[in-house]
Scaffold this active site. Structure first.
Site, PDB file in Angstrom:
ATOM      1  N   ASP A  33      34.002  58.678  51.932  1.00  0.00           N
ATOM      2  CA  ASP A  33      33.770  57.601  52.582  1.00  0.00           C
ATOM      3  C   ASP A  33      32.040  57.722  52.767  1.00  0.00           C
ATOM      4  OD1 ASP A  33      32.794  55.020  54.313  1.00  0.00           O
ATOM      5  OD2 ASP A  33      35.043  54.620  53.932  1.00  0.00           O
ATOM      6  N   THR A 122      40.313  42.144  43.523  1.00  0.00           N
ATOM      7  CA  THR A 122      40.068  40.990  44.357  1.00  0.00           C
ATOM      8  C   THR A 122      40.728  39.760  43.455  1.00  0.00           C
ATOM      9  OG1 THR A 122      39.080  39.085  45.539  1.00  0.00           O
ATOM     10  CG2 THR A 122      37.713  40.666  44.264  1.00  0.00           C
ATOM     11  N   ASP A 123      41.276  38.740  44.235  1.00  0.00           N
ATOM     12  CA  ASP A 123      41.705  37.520  43.344  1.00  0.00           C
ATOM     13  C   ASP A 123      40.120  36.600  43.176  1.00  0.00           C
ATOM     14  OD1 ASP A 123      41.028  36.579  45.694  1.00  0.00           O
ATOM     15  OD2 ASP A 123      42.818  35.498  45.938  1.00  0.00           O
ATOM     16  N   GLU A 124      39.240  37.114  43.626  1.00  0.00           N
ATOM     17  CA  GLU A 124      37.926  36.334  43.473  1.00  0.00           C
ATOM     18  C   GLU A 124      37.559  36.126  41.978  1.00  0.00           C
ATOM     19  OE1 GLU A 124      35.136  36.427  46.515  1.00  0.00           O
ATOM     20  OE2 GLU A 124      36.579  36.417  48.188  1.00  0.00           O
ATOM     21  N   TYR A 148      29.207  39.072  44.938  1.00  0.00           N
ATOM     22  CA  TYR A 148      30.361  40.038  45.164  1.00  0.00           C
ATOM     23  C   TYR A 148      31.464  39.981  43.990  1.00  0.00           C
ATOM     24  CZ  TYR A 148      34.862  41.467  47.130  1.00  0.00           C
ATOM     25  OH  TYR A 148      36.284  41.888  47.173  1.00  0.00           O
ATOM     26  N   SER A 151      30.297  41.404  40.830  1.00  0.00           N
ATOM     27  CA  SER A 151      30.364  42.815  40.667  1.00  0.00           C
ATOM     28  C   SER A 151      31.745  43.485  40.728  1.00  0.00           C
ATOM     29  CB  SER A 151      29.688  43.382  42.148  1.00  0.00           C
ATOM     30  OG  SER A 151      30.449  43.329  43.153  1.00  0.00           O
ATOM     31  N   LYS A 152      32.834  42.832  41.302  1.00  0.00           N
ATOM     32  CA  LYS A 152      34.097  43.234  41.399  1.00  0.00           C
ATOM     33  C   LYS A 152      34.652  43.036  39.950  1.00  0.00           C
ATOM     34  CE  LYS A 152      36.466  44.918  44.019  1.00  0.00           C
ATOM     35  NZ  LYS A 152      36.718  46.192  44.785  1.00  0.00           N
TER      36      LYS A 152
END
Ligand code: NAD
Ligand code: DAU
Length: 337
Positions: A33, A122-124, A148, A151-152
């Site tokens: 991290d 993500t679902d986005e 965002y 990029s995902k």
């Protein structure tokens, strides 16, 4: 197993490490991290002296660290990301760097050492839905609408490409909005709980008619566990909440009720640019193939989350200091009507 978890000091990653070590007591976890604003080693402070857990402060874009840690693990669970949509509206550069380049760096190392790779997405990436559209599932075409989610989506495509091209043993999960302990107070639920506890107003974007599907974080961790243990390589699984689709305004009113406040706490502010209208998840595939389904209702999950926040006021105060104040001013000053 020896797991390499990326982003394990963030919200979902820290819940996952806690979940994994309590359900798999013989396993070991290395947590890579970079400790950005969202990464807090305090989230796992009780594991500091635990021989099964090791925190390495480092960047997923750093090939030397990534290759070195990959050599020594059996599987990677990749959470590390820039995760907040509003921040991606203010500046997308860190999103491209971490979410795309960082993922590709990890994939290169997984390819080199032939490691199992689970990508948390993500679902986005599917874009957004109208009120009566059917929910997203694994066949929904990609149509991201925010920096965002773009990029995902790019990172998901690279994960699939490394499976097809290089035979890396990947799986992907696309899930809905998570909430629960350790969620950073920039997202709706923790921001609104903490503002209400502090006697402040809650900033609802636009008219609050947007709909989100809420997944309690422990249900999500259990879903990732099922995919790691039972998922088919090369497959995607959609994970969603238990009957938890609700408008932002209805959710805000639930929080106000559960906290014993009144609706004068609501402040409607300027909308998020490009605000996605609705997310909804069909998790039939995960239920059929993995036997997974969410267990926690929205009302129960909110009660547990509120109790956690009440008991962790010092944690909240530390999160809401420093850089957070600058971000808050920048994000909300332009929005207030
Ligand atoms: P978070 O923002 O709380 O935590 C992100 C973590 O990644 C932090 O610990 C941060 O320090 C670390 N990190 C950031 N950049 C890094 C880098 N370059 N190198 C190493 N570490 C880095 O995020 P979260 O809400 O826990 O989300 C975890 C993952 O789940 C993300 O990939 C996100 O896209 C995905 N996801 C989140 C949600 C949600 O509702 N929170 C829903 C669906 C998917
Ligand atoms: O769907 C999964 C996604 O859920 C994840 O991929 C993201 O990492 C995560 O941040 C979350 O994205 P959202 O943008 O949906 O979450 P957020 O909590 O920021 O916002 C939830 C809804 O509440 C959204 O419609 C915007 C609205 N909102 C948010 C904030 C912060 C407000 O009305 N006021 C606010 O102050």
């Amino acid at each position: 197993m020896k797991l390499l978890v990326t982003g394990g000091c963030g919200f979902i990653g820290s819940n996952f490490i806690r979940y994994w070590l309590s359900h798999h007591p013989d396993d070991h976890v290395t947590n890579l991290d970079a400790l950005t604003y969202a990464g807090n080693p305090e989230n796992l402070i009780d594991y500091k002296e635990d021989a099964r857990y090791r925190l390495v402060k480092g960047d997923i874009c750093d090939r030397d660290i990534v290759f070195d840690l990959m050599k020594d693990c059996d599987a990677v669970i990749h959470f590390a990301a820039e995760s907040h949509v509003d921040r991606s509206v203010l500046d997308a550069s860190a999103f491209v760097r971490t979410n795309v380049r960082g993922t590709v760096t990890l994939l290169d190392a997984a390819k080199e050492y032939q490691r199992r790779f689970h990508h948390v997405s993500t679902d986005e990436v599917f874009g957004h839905l109208k009120k009566d559209d059917p929910p997203f599932n694994e066949s929904t075409p990609y149509a991201p609408r925010s920096p965002y989610s773009a990029s995902k989506a790019a990172s998901d495509h690279f994960v699939r490409a490394y499976y097809q091209t290089h035979g890396v043993a990947v799986t992907i999960s696309n899930c809905s909005n998570n909430y629960g302990p350790y969620i950073f107070p920039e997202k709706l639920i923790p921001l609104f709980i903490t503002n209400l506890l502090e006697g402040k107003k809650v900033p609802v974007y636009g008219d609050g008619a947007q709909v989100r599907d809420w997944l309690y974080v422990e249900d999500h961790c259990r879903g990732i566990e099922s995919i790691l243990l039972k998922g088919r390589i090369g497959e995607t699984y959609c994970l969603g909440g238990k009957d938890s689709e609700v408008t932002n305004l209805a959710l805000t009113k639930m929080l106000i009720r559960l906290l014993g406040k009144d609706e004068s706490s609501i402040e409607f502010v300027k909308d998020r640019p490009g605000h996605d209208f609705r997310y909804s998840i069909d998790y039939t595939k995960a239920k059929k193939e993995l036997g997974w389904e969410p267990a926690v209702s929205l009302e129960d999950g909110l009660r547990m989350t509120i109790e956690w926040f009440k008991a962790h006021a010092d944690w909240v105060a530390r999160c809401k200091s420093g850089e957070y104040r600058e971000y808050y001013a920048k994000n909300y000053e332009g929005k207030i009507a």
